[in-house]
Design a protein around this motif. Structure first.
Motif, PDB file in Angstrom:
ATOM      1  N   UNK A  41     -16.282 125.606 -33.960  1.00  0.00           N
ATOM      2  CA  UNK A  41     -16.454 124.154 -33.912  1.00  0.00           C
ATOM      3  C   UNK A  41     -15.994 123.500 -35.214  1.00  0.00           C
ATOM      4  N   UNK A  42     -16.328 124.129 -36.334  1.00  0.00           N
ATOM      5  CA  UNK A  42     -15.891 123.581 -37.622  1.00  0.00           C
ATOM      6  C   UNK A  42     -14.372 123.607 -37.718  1.00  0.00           C
ATOM      7  N   UNK A  43     -13.780 124.722 -37.349  1.00  0.00           N
ATOM      8  CA  UNK A  43     -12.319 124.847 -37.379  1.00  0.00           C
ATOM      9  C   UNK A  43     -11.668 123.814 -36.466  1.00  0.00           C
ATOM     10  N   UNK A  44     -12.223 123.644 -35.279  1.00  0.00           N
ATOM     11  CA  UNK A  44     -11.668 122.701 -34.309  1.00  0.00           C
ATOM     12  C   UNK A  44     -11.713 121.271 -34.836  1.00  0.00           C
ATOM     13  N   UNK A  45     -12.838 120.888 -35.435  1.00  0.00           N
ATOM     14  CA  UNK A  45     -12.994 119.518 -35.931  1.00  0.00           C
ATOM     15  C   UNK A  45     -12.061 119.236 -37.105  1.00  0.00           C
ATOM     16  N   UNK A  46     -11.969 120.209 -38.026  1.00  0.00           N
ATOM     17  CA  UNK A  46     -11.152 119.996 -39.222  1.00  0.00           C
ATOM     18  C   UNK A  46      -9.664 119.953 -38.882  1.00  0.00           C
ATOM     19  N   UNK A  47      -9.240 120.833 -38.008  1.00  0.00           N
ATOM     20  CA  UNK A  47      -7.810 120.977 -37.759  1.00  0.00           C
ATOM     21  C   UNK A  47      -7.272 120.073 -36.656  1.00  0.00           C
ATOM     22  N   UNK A  48      -8.137 119.658 -35.731  1.00  0.00           N
ATOM     23  CA  UNK A  48      -7.612 118.931 -34.577  1.00  0.00           C
ATOM     24  C   UNK A  48      -8.287 117.597 -34.303  1.00  0.00           C
ATOM     25  N   UNK A  49      -9.434 117.326 -34.932  1.00  0.00           N
ATOM     26  CA  UNK A  49     -10.218 116.178 -34.504  1.00  0.00           C
ATOM     27  C   UNK A  49     -10.373 115.079 -35.543  1.00  0.00           C
ATOM     28  N   UNK A  50     -10.060 115.331 -36.774  1.00  0.00           N
ATOM     29  CA  UNK A  50     -10.238 114.291 -37.781  1.00  0.00           C
ATOM     30  C   UNK A  50      -9.253 114.466 -38.924  1.00  0.00           C
ATOM     31  N   UNK A  51      -8.872 113.346 -39.498  1.00  0.00           N
ATOM     32  CA  UNK A  51      -8.041 113.364 -40.695  1.00  0.00           C
ATOM     33  C   UNK A  51      -8.865 113.018 -41.927  1.00  0.00           C
ATOM     34  N   UNK A  52     -10.138 112.743 -41.691  1.00  0.00           N
ATOM     35  CA  UNK A  52     -11.030 112.407 -42.792  1.00  0.00           C
ATOM     36  C   UNK A  52     -11.298 113.647 -43.639  1.00  0.00           C
ATOM     37  N   UNK A  53     -11.336 113.482 -44.950  1.00  0.00           N
ATOM     38  CA  UNK A  53     -11.537 114.610 -45.857  1.00  0.00           C
ATOM     39  C   UNK A  53     -13.002 114.793 -46.260  1.00  0.00           C
ATOM     40  N   UNK A  54     -13.845 113.839 -45.905  1.00  0.00           N
ATOM     41  CA  UNK A  54     -15.275 113.939 -46.206  1.00  0.00           C
ATOM     42  C   UNK A  54     -16.021 114.195 -44.898  1.00  0.00           C
ATOM     43  N   UNK A  55     -16.611 115.357 -44.790  1.00  0.00           N
ATOM     44  CA  UNK A  55     -17.190 115.775 -43.510  1.00  0.00           C
ATOM     45  C   UNK A  55     -18.640 116.217 -43.698  1.00  0.00           C
ATOM     46  N   UNK A  56     -19.480 115.721 -42.813  1.00  0.00           N
ATOM     47  CA  UNK A  56     -20.892 116.099 -42.782  1.00  0.00           C
ATOM     48  C   UNK A  56     -21.113 117.016 -41.586  1.00  0.00           C
ATOM     49  N   UNK A  57     -21.666 118.187 -41.838  1.00  0.00           N
ATOM     50  CA  UNK A  57     -21.852 119.197 -40.795  1.00  0.00           C
ATOM     51  C   UNK A  57     -23.342 119.379 -40.508  1.00  0.00           C
ATOM     52  N   UNK A  58     -23.713 119.258 -39.242  1.00  0.00           N
ATOM     53  CA  UNK A  58     -25.083 119.516 -38.807  1.00  0.00           C
ATOM     54  C   UNK A  58     -25.113 120.812 -37.997  1.00  0.00           C
ATOM     55  N   UNK A  59     -26.024 121.706 -38.343  1.00  0.00           N
ATOM     56  CA  UNK A  59     -26.200 122.946 -37.578  1.00  0.00           C
ATOM     57  C   UNK A  59     -27.685 123.101 -37.267  1.00  0.00           C
ATOM     58  N   UNK A  60     -28.017 123.117 -35.995  1.00  0.00           N
ATOM     59  CA  UNK A  60     -29.413 123.277 -35.588  1.00  0.00           C
ATOM     60  C   UNK A  60     -29.757 124.758 -35.521  1.00  0.00           C
TER      61      UNK A  60
END
Length: 219
Positions: free
Chosen positions: A33-52
């Protein structure tokens, strides 16, 4: 996973590799999920990650390494800035964090409250963290064995006749805590020795046959 432009990224990822355990799947999903979001879903360089429940389904050995590998992976993205927020019930995970990075939550009746602890968690003994941070006020053993040991103690003190001597011996023989086991075994040996002495005295006084009849009536 959120970025500063308040967009939420979620895509169902499917894995088809066999055989795989629940823990292996959990690890794969976190990194995928992290790889998918960084590489394909956002161009933003500041990312907040939530893991339950980051420790969910992970073997204790994997709990020891999950944060290390996660941070190593995120550090490979040199132009990005990450903040990770996760929940956990694992003292192993907790021992990788400094106490100023931990928010402890406790249910108080119908409310969830934040509470503080003075103890330092970073590199702390895992068993101490169990007692200090995970509300282990009732000891470090399961409720079933606790009740069984209490039943044994009551039997040895003459307060419980609902358990047999054979079961008492079996329970004591299988207790894994050496101090408790030693003390209970000593108490049991004293009890058996006293019963044997009482039986000998009874036989000497009234004879074997009558002693047997009296013992059968007691049952």
């Amino acid at each position: 996973m959120f970025s500063q432009d308040n967009k939420f990224f979620l895509r169902i990822l499917t894995f088809k590799y066999y055989p795989s355990s629940t823990g292996e799947n959990a690890l794969a999903y976190i990194f995928a999920y992290i790889h998918d979001a960084i590489n394909y879903r956002t161009k933003n360089k500041d990312i907040l990650i939530f893991i339950d429940e980051i420790d969910s389904a992970l073997h204790p050995r994997w709990q020891q390494t999950i944060l290390w590998y996660l941070l190593e992976y995120l550090n490979s993205f040199e132009d990005y800035h990450f903040q990770i927020v996760f929940t956990t019930h694992s003292p192993i995970i907790l021992s990788d964090l400094t106490d100023n990075r931990i928010i402890r939550l406790k249910r108080d009746k119908n409310k969830i409250k934040i509470f503080t602890k003075e103890n330092q968690t970073f590199g702390a003994n895992i068993m101490r963290l169990y007692y200090d941070d995970f509300f282990m006020d009732n000891g470090g053993i399961g409720e079933f064995v606790k009740k069984k040991i209490k039943q044994v103690v009551d039997y040895l003190n003459g307060k419980d006749n609902n358990i047999s001597l054979t079961e008492v011996q079996y329970i004591i023989d299988h207790i894994g805590e050496p101090t408790v086991k030693r003390q209970l075994k000593q108490k049991l040996n004293e009890l058996v020795s006293n019963k044997e002495q009482t039986l000998i005295e009874l036989i000497q006084e009234i004879g074997v046959q009558e002693a047997i009849e009296r013992l059968q009536k007691r049952k």
